[in-house]
Scaffold this active site. Structure first.
Site, PDB file in Angstrom:
ATOM      1  N   GLY A 161       0.808  -1.204   0.000  1.00  0.00           N
ATOM      2  CA  GLY A 161       0.000   0.000   0.000  1.00  0.00           C
ATOM      3  C   GLY A 161       0.843   1.255   0.000  1.00  0.00           C
ATOM      4  N   GLY A 187       4.056   1.506  -1.281  1.00  0.00           N
ATOM      5  CA  GLY A 187       5.038   1.630  -2.345  1.00  0.00           C
ATOM      6  C   GLY A 187       5.706   0.299  -2.630  1.00  0.00           C
ATOM      7  N   VAL A 215       8.750  -2.507  -2.731  1.00  0.00           N
ATOM      8  CA  VAL A 215       9.837  -2.974  -1.875  1.00  0.00           C
ATOM      9  C   VAL A 215      10.809  -3.792  -2.721  1.00  0.00           C
ATOM     10  CG1 VAL A 215      10.410  -4.122   0.279  1.00  0.00           C
ATOM     11  CG2 VAL A 215       8.113  -3.243  -0.073  1.00  0.00           C
ATOM     12  N   ASP A 232      -1.234  -0.741  11.152  1.00  0.00           N
ATOM     13  CA  ASP A 232      -1.440  -1.599   9.987  1.00  0.00           C
ATOM     14  C   ASP A 232      -0.983  -3.030  10.278  1.00  0.00           C
ATOM     15  OD1 ASP A 232      -2.460  -2.006   7.495  1.00  0.00           O
ATOM     16  OD2 ASP A 232      -0.786  -1.117   6.389  1.00  0.00           O
TER      17      ASP A 232
END
Ligand code: NAG
Ligand code: NAG
Ligand code: NAG
Ligand code: NAG
Ligand code: NAG
Ligand code: NAG
Ligand code: NAG
Length: 661
Positions: free
Chosen positions: A353, A355, A357, A468
């Site tokens: 969510g 970006g 990795v 989160d």
């Protein structure tokens, strides 16, 4: 302040009909009072600022205009039209904007750049004694000036907080619909400002250069300017830059008292420098060179120069003074670029969510790292956020993914974490076919994540809310320990918002129902998400699976229904087979329900969760639990989660950014 007055013997493009009317189709030979960064280019452009940071520029007509027929009288009608262009240093990031201004003096002294647009300073902002009337074209959303967005036109009376403002655009004559325009596009646009002294109506209209004037104004504001505008005032422009910068250009300008302003002759306006968007002054010069002497030698030089610039641009990053005090390691962008061979797709670990990795190997130390590129649109609050990250960088716990450092670029934050060789838990839980995770591994991971979350909530010097918690944010290290990643990242979105707007970042299916009402994250909303996580691990499925039968779509509701029927164990992950400890599994399922209780007050704290998981205290009496989970409160949850299903069927469990008022 540096002040220069341009006096040109030839009045090439200037047609001065009376002392109060003028038309400049380009500013060659114009008699303007300039200061700060403002300059007239040899092509006849009025450039208010270049891309020097924290600067301002002013340009005023040198003749004062008479706005009243008698000293105490009312303001006469006036109208003006001008063509402008804003070319930001970095495409799409303007800074800060410019304004058309009427001022008692042609020397605006002691004014500040950035949000003050060179019109006011921190102590006189909003002061009626300023007698400043301005129409701003603002490319930054500044909370202190109560800006509506980062692309607006506003009417400013004596202060930078607009009396009225609208997103930049025009109302189409064809269909009456609003069409937006981007101020920072680098394209020339035309603006009309008209004041009707009798009806005291002020209109502002903007349109692309290629169009006739729209019939309806963008801004229409009824205001008695008699106390604002003095007898004699100077008309002109002011612009400012901040950290992000733009070139602010005026191409032509016409002004008329008491009547309809003469139109500008678009065809005779000066040209904007080539490639003015997202380029530096140098590129312009280089291009000029190229045109002047077409020699091969120059071509080669230019090619070389460009290569250096591309290279420079490729590795450009942002480093500001305030960052020097921080202790968190700062990586150079070049290092990270090398570590991932230029962020190649084959190094991509996943897209979350926040970006992308990447896996990387640091060039000097050969250490394996995970590199997360977080895009953020707003520059505001990045400083606070980085400060917060730095303090989060000090968090040390065996169940948290260590943050090794960061790097900052325009519009982007890059975070470097220790690489977790066994990737994220969701890969094991939601894969097709045989599960590779035994129950004992799962229970071990659950206990680890719980203690990591307890550390964030209670054991560190400050309360840190993860915001989160979910299976895809639990990473597995070499020893299959569960480690929480991404803590605090959701904060970035909070910092970016204006105070009135609340952004709620999190993931659909894990958001506590009260969040949709209060938008205030708490440790208790983390516990809710942890509850959903427990069910995910025990049941081996995602919190929301829209493709399933209706009564099974929402994981919590399905487990709850089974628990009521006395068949809670049937919700377990079938792939576990018979290899599980029934008491532990039952405990995890029930604890999952308790944690994701719709009422925040009914949820246990993480400390209690740990005690329950380790069997130190028994679970609350099932009867009591049942009472807590009344039909009414379950309804709250049904309403909540089902609403997410409705709006998010295609999103499955991706992170979502909710925003609302
Ligand atoms: C902007 O203009 C000023 C004065 O006109 C000059 O000193 C400065 O170097 C310029 N800045 C850039 C970045 O070109
Ligand atoms: C320009 O304006 C100044 C100040 O008003 C005035 O003294 C000068 O004569 C003007 N020059 C021209 C060429 O109009
Ligand atoms: C702001 O400008 C006013 C003049 O308009 C000046 O008196 C005052 O000192 C300035 N304040 C600051 C903080 O510069
Ligand atoms: C415009 O706003 C200023 C403060 O920003 C306020 O003092 C003034 O009364 C307002 N004027 C009108 C006509 O709304
Ligand atoms: C206008 O707004 C729409 C939707 O918000 C956007 O897609 C479009 O790019 C905008 N156009 C310009 C010129 O900014
Ligand atoms: C301002 O615009 C309105 C409609 O948008 C129009 O009726 C009115 O005449 C305009 N006033 C001036 C001074 O242009
Ligand atoms: C506008 O303001 C001036 C000065 O306060 C006042 O004399 C005049 O009557 C006002 N006009 C109207 C129409 O209210």
């Amino acid at each position: 302040m540096f002040l220069k007055i341009f006096i040109w013997p030839l009045l090439l493009n200037l047609a001065l009909s009376t002392a109060s009317d003028f038309t400049y189709n380009g500013f060659k030979g114009a008699n303007l009072s300039l200061d700060g960064m403002a300059t007239l280019t040899s092509d006849g452009l009025l450039r208010l600022t270049n891309i020097s940071k924290h600067e301002q520029g002013h340009a005023f007509s040198t003749v004062p205009l008479q706005f009243k027929r008698s000293p105490m009288g009312t303001v006469i009608s006036f109208s003006t039209v001008f063509v402008f262009a804003i070319a930001p240093e970095y495409s799409m990031f303007g800074g800060h904007g410019f304004a058309f201004v009427l001022s008692p003096s042609m020397h605006l002294l002691q004014t500040f750049p950035t949000r003050y647009l060179g019109l006011f300073n921190s102590s006189n902002n909003g002061n009626p004694l300023n007698h400043i009337f301005a129409v701003e074209f603002d490319t930054i959303e500044d909370a202190e000036m109560a800006d509506i967005n980062d692309n607006h036109v506003g009417i400013d009376i004596n202060g930078g907080i607009s009396n009225k403002s609208k997103p930049t655009g025009f109302i189409s004559d064809d269909d009456g619909q609003f069409k937006n325009l981007s101020l920072v596009s680098g394209e020339p646009m035309i603006a009309w400002i008209e004041y009707d002294g009798i009806n005291m109506q002020l209109n502002v209209t903007v349109s692309p250069l290629s169009m006739p004037k729209p019939k309806l104004a963008l801004l229409s504001f009824t205001v008695n300017l008699s106390n604002v505008i003095l007898d004699h005032m100077y008309a002109g422009f002011s612009a400012s830059t901040g950290l992000p910068c733009s070139f602010h250009y005026i191409l032509g300008w016409s002004f008329k008292m008491d009547g309809k302003v003469p139109e500008l002759d678009i065809s005779s306006l000066p040209r904007l420098p080539r490639a003015v968007t997202s380029s530096k002054d140098k590129t312009g010069t280089i291009l000029m060179w190229l045109l002047l002497s077409l020699s091969v030698l120059v071509l080669m030089t230019v090619a070389a120069a460009r290569m250096i610039m591309v290279r420079k641009k490729r590795f450009s990053e942002l480093l500001e003074d305030w960052e020097l005090d921080f202790e968190l390691h700062r990586f150079s962008y070049k290092q990270l670029f090398k570590a991932t061979r230029g962020f190649k797709d084959e190094y991509l670990l996943g897209v979350g969510g926040f970006g992308r990795v990447y896996r990387g190997v640091l060039p000097d130390t050969k250490v394996e790292v995970a590199i997360k590129r977080v895009c953020h649109e707003s520059r505001q609050g990045v400083r606070e956020f980085v400060a917060e990250l730095v303090s989060l960088g000090q968090l040390q716990h065996r169940n948290l993914v260590p943050l090794l450092g960061y790097c900052r670029r325009e519009g982007e934050l890059i975070l470097v974490y220790e690489y977790m060789p066994n990737r994220s838990l969701d890969k094991y839980l939601f894969c097709e076919g045989e599960s590779t995770l035994s129950w004992s591994q799962r229970f071990w991971i659950i206990k680890g994540v719980a203690s990591g979350l307890l550390y964030l909530h209670e054991d560190w010097e400050r309360v840190v809310i993860h915001r989160d918690v979910k299976a895809s944010n639990v990473l597995l290290d070499g020893d299959m320990n569960g480690r929480l990643g991404d803590f605090g990242l959701a904060r970035l979105y909070d910092h970016g918002g204006v105070p009135q707007t609340t952004h709620l970042a999190g993931t659909v299916g894990y958001l506590a129902p009260e969040l949709s009402r209060t938008c205030r994250v708490t440790t208790s909303s983390d516990v809710f998400a942890f509850g959903v996580f427990l069910l995910e691990v025990a049941c081996g499925r995602r919190p929301i699976e829209p493709e399933k039968a209706e009564d099974m779509q929402v994981l919590i509701d399905w487990v709850l229904a089974n628990w009521r029927k006395g068949t809670i164990m049937e919700t377990r992950d079938e792939r576990l087979g018979e290899e599980y400890v029934a008491e532990e599994l039952e405990l995890v399922l029930k604890l999952g329900l308790l944690c994701s209780h719709p009422l925040p007050t009914a949820r246990p704290s993480m400390r209690r969760v740990i005690q329950l998981l380790h069997g130190n205290i028994p679970l609350p009496d099932p009867l009591l639990l049942n009472q807590l989970y009344t039909k009414d409160s379950a309804f709250v949850k049904y309403g909540g989660t089902n609403a997410y299903v409705m709006s998010c069927t295609s999103l499955s469990s991706e992170s979502l950014l909710f925003s609302g008022r």
